[in-house]
Scaffold this motif. Structure first.
Motif, mmCIF file in Angstrom:
data_model
loop_
_atom_site.group_PDB
_atom_site.id
_atom_site.type_symbol
_atom_site.label_atom_id
_atom_site.label_comp_id
_atom_site.label_asym_id
_atom_site.label_seq_id
_atom_site.Cartn_x
_atom_site.Cartn_y
_atom_site.Cartn_z
ATOM 1 N N TYR A 187 -1.513 6.101 -9.222
ATOM 2 C CA TYR A 187 -1.240 6.914 -8.048
ATOM 3 C C TYR A 187 -1.660 8.362 -8.315
ATOM 4 N N LYS A 188 -2.530 8.888 -7.480
ATOM 5 C CA LYS A 188 -2.958 10.278 -7.621
ATOM 6 C C LYS A 188 -3.059 10.909 -6.244
ATOM 7 N N ASP A 189 -3.038 12.232 -6.231
ATOM 8 C CA ASP A 189 -3.021 12.964 -4.973
ATOM 9 C C ASP A 189 -4.352 12.846 -4.250
ATOM 10 N N GLY A 195 -7.493 14.212 -1.914
ATOM 11 C CA GLY A 195 -8.232 15.460 -1.934
ATOM 12 C C GLY A 195 -7.733 16.427 -0.879
ATOM 13 N N GLN A 196 -8.144 17.695 -1.014
ATOM 14 C CA GLN A 196 -7.623 18.746 -0.146
ATOM 15 C C GLN A 196 -7.969 18.505 1.322
ATOM 16 N N GLU A 197 -9.200 18.042 1.611
ATOM 17 C CA GLU A 197 -9.597 17.845 3.013
ATOM 18 C C GLU A 197 -8.782 16.730 3.662
ATOM 19 N N ASP A 198 -8.613 15.611 2.932
ATOM 20 C CA ASP A 198 -7.807 14.515 3.476
ATOM 21 C C ASP A 198 -6.347 14.940 3.624
ATOM 22 N N ALA A 199 -5.837 15.703 2.636
ATOM 23 C CA ALA A 199 -4.447 16.142 2.700
ATOM 24 C C ALA A 199 -4.214 17.096 3.869
ATOM 25 N N THR A 200 -5.193 17.954 4.142
ATOM 26 C CA THR A 200 -5.073 18.875 5.268
ATOM 27 C C THR A 200 -4.979 18.110 6.583
ATOM 28 N N LEU A 201 -5.832 17.089 6.736
ATOM 29 C CA LEU A 201 -5.785 16.257 7.937
ATOM 30 C C LEU A 201 -4.461 15.509 8.024
ATOM 31 N N PHE A 220 -0.245 14.318 -0.869
ATOM 32 C CA PHE A 220 -0.190 12.980 -0.281
ATOM 33 C C PHE A 220 -0.807 11.987 -1.251
ATOM 34 N N GLN A 221 -0.297 10.746 -1.215
ATOM 35 C CA GLN A 221 -0.820 9.677 -2.057
ATOM 36 C C GLN A 221 -0.904 8.393 -1.250
ATOM 37 N N VAL A 222 -1.652 7.418 -1.787
ATOM 38 C CA VAL A 222 -1.702 6.065 -1.229
ATOM 39 C C VAL A 222 -1.005 5.144 -2.215
ATOM 40 N N HIS A 223 -0.005 4.417 -1.761
ATOM 41 C CA HIS A 223 0.710 3.457 -2.592
ATOM 42 C C HIS A 223 0.459 2.048 -2.061
ATOM 43 N N GLN A 224 0.826 1.089 -2.880
ATOM 44 C CA GLN A 224 0.656 -0.307 -2.490
ATOM 45 C C GLN A 224 1.934 -1.062 -2.764
ATOM 46 N N LYS A 225 2.415 -1.779 -1.762
ATOM 47 C CA LYS A 225 3.650 -2.560 -1.909
ATOM 48 C C LYS A 225 3.352 -3.801 -2.724
ATOM 49 N N ASP A 226 4.254 -4.118 -3.670
ATOM 50 C CA ASP A 226 4.075 -5.292 -4.533
ATOM 51 C C ASP A 226 2.675 -5.295 -5.127
ATOM 52 N N HIS A 227 2.389 -4.220 -5.894
ATOM 53 C CA HIS A 227 1.038 -3.981 -6.390
ATOM 54 C C HIS A 227 0.465 -5.193 -7.106
ATOM 55 N N SER A 228 1.299 -5.834 -7.915
ATOM 56 C CA SER A 228 0.797 -6.965 -8.693
ATOM 57 C C SER A 228 0.424 -8.149 -7.819
ATOM 58 N N GLY A 280 -0.913 -7.764 -4.687
ATOM 59 C CA GLY A 280 -1.899 -7.378 -3.689
ATOM 60 C C GLY A 280 -1.308 -7.091 -2.335
ATOM 61 N N GLY A 281 -0.174 -6.381 -2.291
ATOM 62 C CA GLY A 281 0.479 -6.088 -1.022
ATOM 63 C C GLY A 281 -0.254 -5.032 -0.218
ATOM 64 N N TYR A 282 0.285 -4.712 0.968
ATOM 65 C CA TYR A 282 -0.374 -3.766 1.857
ATOM 66 C C TYR A 282 -0.253 -2.348 1.320
ATOM 67 N N ARG A 283 -1.173 -1.487 1.781
ATOM 68 C CA ARG A 283 -1.193 -0.093 1.348
ATOM 69 C C ARG A 283 -0.562 0.797 2.416
ATOM 70 N N PHE A 284 -0.033 1.930 1.967
ATOM 71 C CA PHE A 284 0.600 2.844 2.913
ATOM 72 C C PHE A 284 0.552 4.256 2.337
ATOM 73 N N PHE A 285 0.688 5.234 3.232
ATOM 74 C CA PHE A 285 0.661 6.631 2.823
ATOM 75 C C PHE A 285 2.054 7.078 2.380
ATOM 76 N N VAL A 286 2.084 7.950 1.386
ATOM 77 C CA VAL A 286 3.321 8.522 0.860
ATOM 78 C C VAL A 286 3.115 10.021 0.718
ATOM 79 N N LEU A 287 4.094 10.814 1.155
ATOM 80 C CA LEU A 287 4.052 12.251 0.917
ATOM 81 C C LEU A 287 4.930 12.575 -0.287
ATOM 82 N N VAL A 288 4.503 13.539 -1.078
ATOM 83 C CA VAL A 288 5.249 14.005 -2.237
ATOM 84 C C VAL A 288 5.799 15.389 -1.892
ATOM 85 N N ARG A 289 7.132 15.507 -1.878
ATOM 86 C CA ARG A 289 7.744 16.791 -1.547
ATOM 87 C C ARG A 289 7.701 17.734 -2.752
ATOM 88 N N ILE A 290 7.968 18.995 -2.508
ATOM 89 C CA ILE A 290 7.905 19.977 -3.584
ATOM 90 C C ILE A 290 9.036 19.793 -4.589
#
Length: 732
Positions: free
Chosen positions: A110-112, A114-120, A142-150, A152-162
């Motif tokens: 999981y990584k953040d 890019g700035q352009e995508d995060a701005t949008l 912002f990050q993209v996570h995946q449910k039940d990664h092992s 192959g579950g669906y992907r979803f957006f996650v925000l990381v608060r300060i």
């Protein structure tokens, strides 16, 4: 246009959305599409989300393009978003863009974004119906996570608060707000021979339901109020509650973001950053009008059971999000009328109506009279055993507990039976709220009900969020119930999973709860997750969080103590937050040090002593006893200023101390005098006088031991003439 990879993806996505048939948005057959158009009820069932009908419209448009037919003009209003102000002409374009982001990101690590995508993403997130709640203290990335990664579950957006916490969100809900349906010319309806009253009323109700902003709805209310019946009143107030909630970007009653400017490396933006003064919706004349009409309908008995329930629920929702207050003009009078009407229609209420009414009055903190209360309680007796579903049981139990409404035995039995029957259908929140309700009311579930709820805990462990875990742990501690091995394992596993997302208050609450639970201490994995969370959150812990964490470690000291890194982080938080601590925070923190046998290091002791001096005038008997006992157990003499503050506080509260507080305080002052040559305080005679006045029947064996130990020390000091003034020696 955007540059780099973002630009390439944008160009591909926009081209695909404008010229390629999108299969997932196209109805399965022409017959199905026709059925949806002619049968609104079936259309609603097919479109399980609020955007289903909108996607159907996009699918029709794309089919026309792919077949070469001339497409109808689009009803969507184009919008520009992001730092580059990219133009999006339809919901499908922006949804394809988000889909491309989800599919392009590697979720192995999981990584953040890019700035352009995060701005949008941030610009779109502000349109989410619950934007303020989602954003919280501010968005870092912002990050993209995946449910039940092992698996192959669906992907979803996650925000990381300060503050390091995570929160997922649905971009589809944001798109629904960005592209509201535009009014188009509709076919005229066929009126009936009896004058068409039914069709006119239905058409007006449909117009109310289609409104997309509170402002537009209130204008409609002002224009059509003279034509409103009981259905229109209920629908209008209910729709206002939905439109006036947090995150509605079109509402004049909620904060709206200005033009966004982003830092170069992070987003560090919070809901409060964009807040504008809120205008109470009760000040609007049209709202006053519909509320007055609802009140009149209650008084002349026109408003029926479902209408009463819907309006109470709607007003509670608006009050919960700050749009109304019970003392607002007309609101108090309306609630009074609704309470009176509840007495007459409760017997006709469905289980949902009863639950929503209980939830609404509880959310409003509205004290019901005995007649309305008896009517709702009779509804629980009538509907609980057979009709209530899981959510209704949870809402009812939560409502009773929130207002400390004590149910009669018959109603309580009905609710308990309903909880046992529906536990298998509960979601995590319903299950946690139900058990929280039992604990708050101080009534443990029947054995069969508890077994059903514990089975739900095991079943739902992987789906629980942090609040569910905190509520459940608190409930077990409060009810003093021995937790089974399987529920404990499920909760510990949830703590391990949720640790990286917990905020400081959650961590403190979980540490305290685990320490207070009956049974073994949490396993290594759960404890390690809590320690890691504390190290991560120590910079943002509040004074109350710090004291709660210290108290939790103190209670669990016999099982496990914090590691060196976690302790160092916690002690830094103590130094930082000590100037903000209240009396209870100071006493809990000092008690934590004493129970762990660790003397505050460096600036920590100075900071805590300054806090003790400042809080001395506000300390109650328990605060004094805990603080003085901490000094004695640590063998650490207090400073002269701290001695004087504690002496004055003890003198002030001595007469109101219970046996435990008097015994502990006496023993502590005498121990410091005997071991550290600390002079006995001026309050010393008052403490012995308080001990003399105690009812001996209230003393526990441990109190007798402390008093006897204190008497022995006193006798030794008296024999040696150490630390006594004449008055102290004789009064003792």
């Amino acid at each position: 246009p955007p540059s780099g990879a973002c630009a390439a993806r944008s160009a591909t996505v926009l081209a695909a959305a404008r010229g390629v048939r999108i299969h997932r948005l196209v109805p399965q057959s022409t017959e199905q599409a026709q059925a949806r158009q002619t049968n609104p009820t079936r259309g609603m069932m097919d479109a399980l989300s609020s955007s289903g009908r909108r996607h159907q419209q996009v699918g029709t448009e794309l089919r026309a393009r792919s077949s070469g037919a001339e497409a109808e003009p689009s009803n969507w209003i184009p919008i520009r978003l992001g730092a580059e102000r990219t133009l999006y002409s339809s919901p499908s374009e922006i949804m394809h863009h988000f889909s491309a982001i989800l599919n392009d990101v590697d979720v192995a690590i999981y990584k953040d974004l890019g700035q352009e995508d995060a701005t949008l993403m941030l610009a779109v997130l502000w349109r989410h119906p619950c934007a303020s709640e989602k954003i919280g203290c501010g968005v870092k990335s912002f990050q993209v996570h995946q449910k039940d990664h092992s698996e192959g579950g669906y992907r979803f957006f996650v925000l990381v608060r300060i503050d390091g916490t995570f929160e997922d969100f649905s971009y589809r809900k944001c798109v629904d707000v960005l592209f509201p349906p535009v009014q188009t010319k509709r076919r005229s309806r066929t009126f009936r021979d009896d004058g068409g009253v039914y069709d006119a009323a239905t058409a007006l109700n449909a117009r109310i339901s289609r409104q997309v902003s509170p402002e537009g709805l209130l204008r409609l209310v002002g224009a059509e109020l003279k034509n409103f019946d009981i259905i229109h009143v209920s629908t209008a107030i209910h729709r206002l509650a939905k439109l006036s909630g947090p995150g509605s970007s079109t509402s004049p009653f909620t904060p709206s973001p200005p033009r966004l400017h982003y830092p170069a490396t992070s987003l560090f933006l919070s809901a409060s950053s964009f807040s504008t003064p809120r205008r109470c919706i009760a000040e609007d004349e049209n709202f006053k009008g519909v509320l007055s009409l609802a009140r009149a309908m209650c008084k002349d008995d026109r408003l029926q059971a479902q209408g009463v329930s819907n309006i109470v629920h709607a007003l509670a929702t608006m009050c919960a999000c700050g749009m109304l207050a019970t003392e607002s003009p007309g609101v108090f009078a309306a609630l009074t009328a609704l309470e009176q009407r509840t007495r007459g229609v409760a017997v006709q209420m469905t289980s949902q109506a009863v639950a929503n009414t209980v939830w609404g009055f509880a959310t409003l903190k509205w004290e019901l009279g005995s007649d309305a209360w008896d009517a709702l309680e009779a509804g629980i007796v009538r509907l609980g055993p057979c009709d209530m579903n899981a959510q209704e049981v949870a809402n009812s139990t939560w409502g009773f507990a929130t207002m400390s409404w004590e149910l009669g035995d018959e109603a309580w039995l009905a609710l308990d039976e309903a909880a046992a029957r529906t536990a298998a259908d509960m979601n995590p929140q319903a299950m946690a709220n139900t058990l929280w309700g039992y604990a708050t009311l101080g009534r443990p579930p029947a054995p069969g009900t508890m077994a059903a709820l514990e089975s739900a805990v095991v079943r739902l462990g992987k789906a629980m969020n942090t609040q569910d875990v905190v509520n459940l742990l608190w409930s077990y501690v409060t009810l003093e119930i021995d937790m089974g091995a399987k529920p404990r394992a499920a909760l510990e596993s949830a703590v391990s999973r949720l640790g990286p997302r917990m905020n400081s208050q959650d961590v403190a609450s979980v540490v305290w709860a685990f320490s207070a639970l009956r049974g073994p201490a949490p396993g290594k994995q759960a404890f390690a997750a809590l320690e890691a969370a504390e190290m991560r959150l120590s910079p943002v812990m509040s004074a109350q969080d710090v004291s709660a964490a210290m108290l939790g470690y103190a209670t669990a000291a016999q099982h496990r103590t914090p590691g060196a890194r976690a302790w160092a982080a916690l002690e830094m938080a103590v130094v930082r937050e000590a100037p903000l601590m209240g009396p209870q925070d100071v006493s809990n923190t000092m008690w934590g040090y004493a129970a762990l046998g660790r003397i505050p290091r460096g600036n920590a002791l100075d900071a805590l002593e300054s806090a003790a001096v400042r809080n001395g005038p506000g300390m109650d008997p328990q605060h004094v006893a805990h603080t003085v006992s901490a000094y004695a157990k640590l063998g650490c003499p207090p400073s002269a200023a701290a001695c004087a503050a504690l002496d004055t506080a003890a003198a002030r509260v001595a007469s109101s101390m219970n046996a435990q507080n008097v015994a502990n305080t006496l023993w502590s002052f005498l121990s410091l005098a005997a071991i550290r040559d600390v002079p006995l305080p001026l309050c010393y005679p008052l403490l012995w006088r308080a001990a003399r006045d105690l009812d001996t029947r209230s003393l526990l064996p441990v109190n007798w031991c402390n008093f006897f130990h204190a008497y022995l020390i006193h006798s030794e000091l008296l024999a040696g003439g150490v630390g006594f003034s004449h008055g102290q020696a004789t009064s003792g």
